[in-house]
Write a protein that holds these residues in place. Structure first.
Motif, PDB file in Angstrom:
ATOM      1  N   LEU A 141      -0.381  10.049   2.360  1.00  0.00           N
ATOM      2  CA  LEU A 141      -1.442   9.858   3.352  1.00  0.00           C
ATOM      3  C   LEU A 141      -2.328  11.095   3.335  1.00  0.00           C
ATOM      4  N   LEU A 145       0.843  -1.175   0.000  1.00  0.00           N
ATOM      5  CA  LEU A 145       0.000   0.000   0.000  1.00  0.00           C
ATOM      6  C   LEU A 145       0.886   1.235   0.000  1.00  0.00           C
ATOM      7  N   LEU A 187       3.721   3.456   3.084  1.00  0.00           N
ATOM      8  CA  LEU A 187       2.959   4.588   2.553  1.00  0.00           C
ATOM      9  C   LEU A 187       3.876   5.714   2.112  1.00  0.00           C
ATOM     10  N   SER A 232      -0.449   4.505  -1.101  1.00  0.00           N
ATOM     11  CA  SER A 232      -1.254   5.709  -0.933  1.00  0.00           C
ATOM     12  C   SER A 232      -2.550   5.343  -0.224  1.00  0.00           C
ATOM     13  N   LEU A 233      -2.923   6.173   0.754  1.00  0.00           N
ATOM     14  CA  LEU A 233      -4.150   5.930   1.511  1.00  0.00           C
ATOM     15  C   LEU A 233      -4.882   7.247   1.692  1.00  0.00           C
ATOM     16  N   VAL A 243       1.564   0.514   7.735  1.00  0.00           N
ATOM     17  CA  VAL A 243       1.581   1.755   6.969  1.00  0.00           C
ATOM     18  C   VAL A 243       3.002   2.192   6.612  1.00  0.00           C
TER      19      VAL A 243
END
Length: 110
Positions: free
Chosen positions: A31, A1, A28, A3-4, A25
């Motif tokens: 965010l 993951l 990442l 990009s969140l 995370v």
């Protein structure tokens, strides 16, 4: 993951704490937490997280962040790689904004 985006969910400060403590995370790069209710406590939780050291873009715009949250972000030991830190729409007083500018230069939007 990599990009969140959890924008616009009215997330409370505790949500930032959960993200900050989650090793998952660590990969990442982006965010997006704009338009939530993270406040100073949420900003401080994110600022202190070693799991967010790879971020290049952090959007905390419109999150009710004030002086204490801004100070935590300005002193964040793991956010040195940020290319963009968006804090637009928060209630950050001029002295705190100046501290952020000293740390992040043109990479911070207040």
């Amino acid at each position: 993951l990599r990009s969140l985006s959890l924008a616009g969910n009215l997330l409370p400060p505790d949500a930032a704490g959960v993200l900050a403590r989650t090793p998952g995370v660590a990969d990442l790069r982006v965010l997006d937490l704009r338009d939530n209710k993270l406040g100073d406590a949420g900003a401080a939780a994110l600022a202190g997280s070693p799991h967010l050291a790879n971020l290049v873009h952090l959007d905390l715009s419109s999150n009710e962040i004030e002086d204490a949250g801004a100070d935590a972000l300005a002193d964040a030991p793991h956010l040195g790689g940020l290319i963009a830190l968006d804090l637009y729409g928060n209630v950050i007083p001029p002295p705190a904004a100046a501290r952020l500018k000293r740390r992040f230069g043109d990479r911070v939007f207040v």
